[in-house]
Design a protein around this motif. Structure first.
Motif, short mmCIF file in Angstrom:
data_model
loop_
_atom_site.label_atom_id
_atom_site.label_comp_id
_atom_site.label_asym_id
_atom_site.label_seq_id
_atom_site.Cartn_x
_atom_site.Cartn_y
_atom_site.Cartn_z
N ASP A 57 0.86 -1.18 0.00
CA ASP A 57 0.00 0.00 0.00
C ASP A 57 0.89 1.23 0.00
O ASP A 57 2.02 1.18 0.50
CB ASP A 57 -0.90 -0.01 1.24
CG ASP A 57 -2.14 0.85 1.09
OD1 ASP A 57 -2.20 1.65 0.14
OD2 ASP A 57 -3.04 0.72 1.93
N THR A 66 -5.85 -2.95 5.71
CA THR A 66 -4.97 -4.13 5.64
C THR A 66 -5.53 -5.25 6.51
O THR A 66 -5.57 -6.42 6.09
CB THR A 66 -3.55 -3.76 6.09
OG1 THR A 66 -3.05 -2.73 5.22
CG2 THR A 66 -2.64 -4.96 6.04
N SER A 86 4.45 -0.85 3.28
CA SER A 86 3.87 0.45 3.01
C SER A 86 4.97 1.50 2.95
O SER A 86 5.92 1.46 3.76
CB SER A 86 2.87 0.81 4.12
OG SER A 86 2.29 2.07 3.87
#
Length: 105
Positions: A57, A66, A86
């Protein structure tokens, strides 16, 4: 990001319903203007339970999306390991605790 991996497959999520296709998983992205999210993918890609799923992400604020994806995947394609990547991670200690709690289950 995908180019950094070898022997991997890439699947993205969408908010679009595609007539004639059955979603592989669905989940909620609670902070989005499009809360209902869908993932269409070949189920064979998810059935290798001995391999982790890597979730990528651009940023995580609370991590709820998530967690929602992991819970949805666990219902249909349970496994022991997920890797979360991320670029920006804004989660608080309380948010991190939610991940630790899910890991215990």
């Amino acid at each position: 990001m995908f180019d950094a991996f070898s022997n991997a497959n890439f699947i993205h999520t969408t908010r679009e319903t595609i007539p004639g296709l059955t979603p592989t998983i669905t989940f909620q992205e609670e902070h989005s203007h499009a809360v209902d999210q869908i993932c269409y993918g070949d189920e064979k890609l998810f059935q290798r339970k001995d391999q982790p799923i890597i979730l990528v992400d651009d940023e995580m604020t609370s991590g709820k999306t998530t967690l929602n994806i992991i819970r949805s995947l666990q219902e249909r394609f349970p496994r022991k390991q997920y890797i979360v990547l991320s670029i920006l991670d804004w989660r608080t200690q309380e948010n991190l605790y939610s991940f630790q709690e899910l890991e215990k289950n």
